[in-house]
Write an enzyme that holds these catalytic residues in place. Structure first.
Site, PDB file in Angstrom:
ATOM      1  N   HIS A 157       0.815  -1.217   0.000  1.00 11.79           N
ATOM      2  CA  HIS A 157       0.000   0.000   0.000  1.00 11.79           C
ATOM      3  C   HIS A 157       0.846   1.264   0.000  1.00 11.79           C
ATOM      4  O   HIS A 157       0.404   2.329  -0.460  1.00 11.79           O
ATOM      5  CB  HIS A 157      -0.928  -0.004   1.221  1.00 11.79           C
ATOM      6  CG  HIS A 157      -2.145   0.846   1.059  1.00 11.79           C
ATOM      7  ND1 HIS A 157      -2.183   1.979   0.276  1.00 11.79           N
ATOM      8  CD2 HIS A 157      -3.393   0.737   1.602  1.00 11.79           C
ATOM      9  CE1 HIS A 157      -3.385   2.530   0.331  1.00 11.79           C
ATOM     10  NE2 HIS A 157      -4.141   1.791   1.129  1.00 11.79           N
ATOM     11  N   ASP A 353      -8.346  -2.098 -19.749  1.00 15.68           N
ATOM     12  CA  ASP A 353      -8.793  -2.810 -20.950  1.00 15.68           C
ATOM     13  C   ASP A 353      -7.573  -3.400 -21.655  1.00 15.68           C
ATOM     14  O   ASP A 353      -6.676  -2.665 -22.060  1.00 15.68           O
ATOM     15  CB  ASP A 353      -9.535  -1.841 -21.880  1.00 15.68           C
ATOM     16  CG  ASP A 353     -10.126  -2.511 -23.110  1.00 15.68           C
ATOM     17  OD1 ASP A 353      -9.866  -3.719 -23.320  1.00 15.68           O
ATOM     18  OD2 ASP A 353     -10.826  -1.830 -23.863  1.00 15.68           O
TER      19      ASP A 353
END
Length: 411
Positions: A157, A353
């Protein structure tokens, strides 16, 4: 046929070509306190692409040329003891896998014991957090019998927040589609970033139906003379109240609500910055007030807290206060009295994508169990009507009461 996932041996994917490494990157105030925390995310793609594992692996290697800190390691400074990202180019972990079932058997996120065990196979879990020699990013691509695939990513993180990781994965997708370079020039070390900001001081899957959300939004607008509210505000208020009613033992005890806020525009971050730039906004009330309030009033409390963010930054700039971003340890001290909610629907993961369209499902599903109640609003399943939420929000002994409150609310 029982479902199973077969995995290759992990390999390290390094930048496609040597890059000019800058000096070590010192963690910003927003990064500090997050270095031991792993964040898992699972993106499910229903439509196939050709040679999925190798295509993503090559694109990942290309992306690491521009995002070279991701291929580095976390180190402690010899002089100041602070944590840094060493841009070593050592690489990220990559695993290719195959499943003997169709993606539709996984995409519904069955959270039974068997279902969780199966989903665990789609993400590389980092048990115990990240150590100093661990790669900062772990990637698994799993192809299914229907040729759909999942992308499981687990990252340190301190490297990036959700919006930053989504930006990186969008870049990997662009390169997989044949782009010569990412459309957004990445920035990891941003000297213009505002450094001072005040601290606001059993997994379940829940769906808040659109009918309930719309009804509350109409009531809110009537009460407050046409003022709008968001799905996030409504769903958060419902979750906050139902949880409080399920666990309340003393009406005078605090029932705190906190949510993650992407503050890039407030902190002056440059376009393309992919490090951590978020904070936790806190809403405070007693358990009795939260449990007994009209739901519209709780929505208003959450909405008003959001409206204070810009003013808080203005005060910080004017007074030059010294403060830092959210610290997980301090939130953990509040333990069971606080509920933390984040939304994964507006980070950009839905725009990743690889050539066959965006993911049909995005979720932070994983084995990480934070030391405080935490829930994430995911991109909703196409088959479900409403806001889908996933998280560990109550203890086992309160799960039945909590789900009962949700059910009564949604009737």
């Amino acid at each position: 046929m029982s479902p199973s996932v077969r995995k290759s041996e992990p390999v390290l994917v390094r930048p496609l070509r040597p890059v000019s490494m800058s000096s070590d990157i010192k963690l910003s105030p927003f990064d500090r306190g997050l270095a031991k925390m792993s964040v898992p995310a699972l993106l499910m793609f229903e439509h196939p692409i050709q040679d999925v594992a190798n295509t993503i692996k090559r694109a990942l290697s290309q992306a690491l040329v521009d995002y070279y800190p991701i291929a580095g390691r976390m180190v402690a400074g010899t002089d100041d003891g602070e944590l840094y990202i060493r841009c070593s180019g050592d690489g990220v972990t990559f695993v290719s896998a195959s499943a003997n079932r169709a993606l539709k058997d996984f995409i519904s996120l069955d959270l039974s014991r068997a279902g969780r065990a199966l989903l665990d196979e789609l993400v590389i879990c980092q048990d115990g957090g990240f150590g100093p020699t661990d790669p900062l990013l772990l990637v698994q691509v799993t192809e299914f019998s229907c040729n759909g695939f999942t992308l499981g990513v687990t990252w340190n993180h301190a490297l990036a927040d959700g919006a930053g990781m989504a930006q990186f994965l969008q870049a990997v997708g662009e390169l997989a589609c044949g782009f010569s370079a990412p459309s957004i020039v990445p920035v990891r070390c941003d000297d213009s970033l505002l450094q001072n900001f005040p601290i606001s001081s059993a997994p379940l899957q829940i769906t808040i139906p659109s009918s309930l959300i719309n009804r509350i939004k109409v009531e809110f607008s009537k009460r407050f003379t046409g003022e709008p509210c968001t799905k996030f505000e409504v769903a958060s208020a419902v979750l906050w109240q139902c949880r409080t009613r399920a666990i309340i033992c003393n009406p005078e005890m605090p029932a705190l609500f906190s949510y993650a806020v992407n503050i890039r525009k407030h902190a002056g971050a440059k376009q393309g910055y992919y490090g951590n730039c978020l904070t936790g906004q806190l809403v405070m009330a007693t358990s009795g007030i939260v449990a007994g309030a009209d739901i519209v009033d709780l929505v208003k409390m959450i909405k008003q807290s959001k409206e204070k963010i810009a003013d808080q930054f203005k005060k910080i700039e004017d007074s030059n206060q010294q403060a830092v971003g959210p610290q997980m340890e301090q939130l953990a001290q509040l333990q069971y009295s606080i509920l933390i909610v984040s939304s994964w629907g507006n980070l950009g993961f839905d725009e990743v994508d690889f050539g066959s369209g965006g993911p049909g499902r995005v979720t932070p599903y994983g084995e990480y169990r934070p030391p405080f109640p935490l829930c994430a609003m995911c991109l909703p399943l196409k088959a479900k009507d409403g806001v889908n939420m996933l998280g560990a929000v109550v203890k086992e002994e309160h799960a039945g009461a909590f789900l009962g409150e949700i059910e009564r609310f949604t009737k």
